[in-house]
Scaffold this active site. Structure first.
Site, PDB file in Angstrom:
ATOM      1  N   HIS A 327       0.814  -1.218   0.000  1.00 48.25           N
ATOM      2  CA  HIS A 327       0.000   0.000   0.000  1.00 48.25           C
ATOM      3  C   HIS A 327       0.849   1.270   0.000  1.00 48.25           C
ATOM      4  O   HIS A 327       0.358   2.357  -0.318  1.00 48.25           O
ATOM      5  CB  HIS A 327      -0.914  -0.014   1.229  1.00 48.25           C
ATOM      6  N   LYS A 413     -27.249   0.146  -7.398  1.00 46.85           N
ATOM      7  CA  LYS A 413     -27.035   1.585  -7.531  1.00 46.85           C
ATOM      8  C   LYS A 413     -28.251   2.318  -8.092  1.00 46.85           C
ATOM      9  O   LYS A 413     -28.593   3.410  -7.626  1.00 46.85           O
ATOM     10  CB  LYS A 413     -25.818   1.812  -8.431  1.00 46.85           C
ATOM     11  N   LEU A 421     -30.399   9.176  -3.465  1.00 48.25           N
ATOM     12  CA  LEU A 421     -29.477   8.807  -2.395  1.00 48.25           C
ATOM     13  C   LEU A 421     -28.136   8.416  -3.016  1.00 48.25           C
ATOM     14  O   LEU A 421     -28.101   7.540  -3.878  1.00 48.25           O
ATOM     15  CB  LEU A 421     -30.022   7.626  -1.585  1.00 48.25           C
ATOM     16  N   THR A 448     -12.148   6.568   3.052  1.00 49.99           N
ATOM     17  CA  THR A 448     -11.159   7.226   2.207  1.00 49.99           C
ATOM     18  C   THR A 448     -11.810   8.247   1.293  1.00 49.99           C
ATOM     19  O   THR A 448     -12.781   7.943   0.593  1.00 49.99           O
ATOM     20  CB  THR A 448     -10.433   6.187   1.335  1.00 49.99           C
TER      21      THR A 448
END
Length: 629
Positions: A327, A413, A421, A448
């Site tokens: 990372h 979605k 929303l 994040t």
């Protein structure tokens, strides 16, 4: 991003780097105001008043002076945070990083043309390698599209860290070696390292200036695979990369001292484009459940992963693939980009190679042979035990990790957006409600936010556990609360979260600002300001103590996983989709979540949390369907 990948723009990948704005330093007053707001869910009235006094004292005293010094630092740097963040978040960390820092995920090809199947590992591997090499070549030529929000370019620097990049252990601090260069910058390494059964091989990906083709790559992989299965396993030097960082640094120095050729071999691995891992094990995965493959890409055979490499491409015996990435050099969006690029190419070609079957006269792969002694062999044995065996005391090991990663198939979605929303906020608030129901209290949460609008920008923290979210959770648990009241409080929580995400992406978050102030104090040799020793600082997540460590992986076919930030916490990666493309005859909306927890913590249970999240999804949608404004 999907549209951007399909284009071949005239723009060069890194052309806007010099014109990106510098990372701003937020207002001290605003940062402290936001910080106070963030600690409210975790304090009683008396505790909050005490923290309020501490913050006031900090603002009018040492905090103001530290802020001025931070502003001075920012004048001389286009990104005042970059070096600090790299060191504090990654390079100074001493715990084993392969498990505790790296992120991992499966390739999405199993959903369409490459379902799990034995006997195709090498053939599919040659094709996936070729697509990865094409991406590398396009990146060197700066032909990969610049990421943009609207017409605003984003920072692309992290993409320079994808190939030929490796973290090197240090006794006190690690460092990153990056060998990648664009074509205009000069020569760049072009070899791949292949790890199989504890052995390491390398071969050039170019021959006479042209990429090796899949038939040529297949010959190399077949040679390595056959050799490793006909001969004894190697020493498994790669397992040393799973060790505690100082321990690994000392073992590496000792290894180099045994034979100068060991250093040359280590540098060949470090500078390789990436590591290709040939696993003997198969990995179960279905579009409904990613749990086992996520566990295996994160915690698989330590002798065939180089934990410090920016990119380990992992091949399982049943033709399923994944990755494991350090990372430190980049965030997950880089891996999402290349994984999606390769997946699109595999779909375009129906998972086959349609070019020439001719194989040129190319040198066979070279094995890197390490000189070892009893001490190194014992270090390797200890490293494998540390990584794989049952946990002792508070040590977190691979066998202690619980990963649950099912698909939610009731809606996706489109339905959330139909109700105006935001789908990311939808999942974040469902997580808050699930944690509240399961544990009976609010959960401090890190989400994040990307700051790539700015030069070398990476991330900022969105603290998803707001007072608005807590009031909504309380209302959902209150039998006397009306549907209308529950809906209104939910919408207030949505608005708050959306506002915070927007501010954090614009460089107006506060967590990185507070980090900068604390590091200025440290560099100046000053006592740690009371703000950072106040119990509410860590209880609200400060100092890396977030109980919920979360990130949206994106809206594509790519999923990932990380371990929890703290022992009594959860890691939570998720991606958002509308339908299962090419998997079923019907379109079936879904969210994919990957939740991790430590088995040795009796307080946490990833399976139960995910179950509560799915219940929360239904409850939230029911609110929107039944409550009327």
């Amino acid at each position: 991003m999907e549209n951007q990948l399909a284009k071949s723009p005239e723009e060069r990948t890194f052309q806007y780097q010099d014109s990106l704005p510098a990372l701003p330093v937020p207002s001290l007053e605003e940062s402290l105001k936001k910080y106070l707001d963030s600690v409210k869910p975790f304090a009683n009235e008396e505790e909050y008043k005490k923290t309020e006094e501490i913050v006031k004292k900090f603002k009018n005293g040492i905090g103001g002076k530290l802020h001025q010094k931070l502003l001075e630092r920012a004048k001389g740097k286009r990104n005042w945070l970059e070096e600090w963040w790299l060191n504090v978040a990654y390079l100074d960390v001493r715990v084993p990083s392969q498990l505790n820092v790296n992120f991992a995920g499966p390739s999405a090809h199993f959903e369409h043309y490459w379902p799990p199947k034995e006997g195709v590992q090498l053939e599919r591997g040659s094709i996936i390698l070729w697509h990865n090499l094409n991406y590398w070549q396009r990146l060197r030529q700066e032909k990969m599209p610049v990421h943009k929000v609207g017409s605003t370019p984003l920072d692309m620097n992290q993409f320079r860290m994808l190939f030929s990049t490796c973290k090197v252990p240090g006794v006190n601090r690690d460092y990153i070696m990056n060998y990648f260069k664009t074509e205009s910058e000069g020569q760049s390494p072009s070899h791949i390292a292949v790890l199989c059964r504890g052995r390491v091989f390398v071969f050039e990906a170019l021959h006479e200036g042209c990429l090796l083709t899949p038939p040529e790559l297949l010959r190399h992989l077949s040679y390595i695979h056959e050799k490793c299965h006909q001969e004894p396993p190697g020493f498994g030097v790669a397992a040393l990369t799973t060790e505690e960082r100082t321990q690994w640094a000392k073992a590496r120095a000792y290894l180099i001292g045994l034979d100068p050729e060991n250093l040359a071999s280590l540098e060949r691995i470090q500078s390789s484009l990436f590591v290709y891992s040939l696993e003997d094990n198969s990995a179960l995965v279905t579009p409904e459940d990613y749990s086992q493959i996520l566990t295996m890409v994160l915690t698989g055979d330590p002798t065939v992963r180089w934990g410090d490499k920016s990119y380990n491409l992992i091949s399982f015996s049943n033709g399923v693939f994944g990755c494991n990435c350090d990372h430190a050099p980049f965030d997950a969006m880089v891996m999402v980009n290349i994984a999606h690029y390769v997946d699109e190419r595999i779909i375009e070609t129906e998972g086959r190679w349609m070019g020439s079957e001719k194989v040129r006269d190319i040198p066979l792969p070279e094995e890197l042979l390490f000189t070892v002694d009893e001490k190194i062999l014992n270090d390797i044995k200890q490293a494998k035990a540390q990584f794989l065996q049952e946990p002792k005391m508070s040590t977190q090991m691979a066998s202690d990790l619980q990963i649950v990663a099912p698909a939610f198939t009731s809606f996706g979605k489109k339905l959330t957006k139909k109700h105006s929303l935001h789908p990311d906020t939808f999942i974040q608030l469902a997580l808050q409600l699930a944690y509240y129901r399961l544990h009976g209290r609010p959960g401090c949460c890190y989400e994040t936010a990307m700051t790539r609008y700015f030069y070398h920008g990476r991330t900022e923290t969105v603290r998803s556990c707001t007072m608005e979210a807590v009031r909504w959770c309380q209302a959902m648990q209150d039998p006397s609360a009306s549907l209308f009241e529950q809906q209104q409080k939910m919408l207030q929580a949505f608005a708050k979260h959306n506002k915070m995400m927007k501010e954090c992406s614009a460089g107006k978050g506060f967590d990185r600002h507070l980090l900068g102030l604390s590091l200025i104090a440290k560099e100046e040799g000053l006592p740690v300001p009371e703000l950072f020793t106040d119990p509410l600082f860590s209880r609200s997540g400060g100092g890396g103590n977030f109980v919920l460590s979360t990130s949206l992986v994106g809206y594509l076919r790519i999923q990932g996983v990380v371990v929890p930030m703290v022992h009594n916490g959860y890691g939570f990666f998720y991606h958002i989709r509308d339908d299962r493309e090419r998997t079923h005859d019907c379109l079936l909306p879904r969210f994919i979540v990957a939740c991790s927890a430590w088995k040795s913590c009796l307080e946490t249970d990833a399976k139960k949390l995910v179950e509560q999240i799915f219940v929360a999804f239904h409850d939230m949608m029911q609110l929107m369907n039944t409550a009327r404004l």
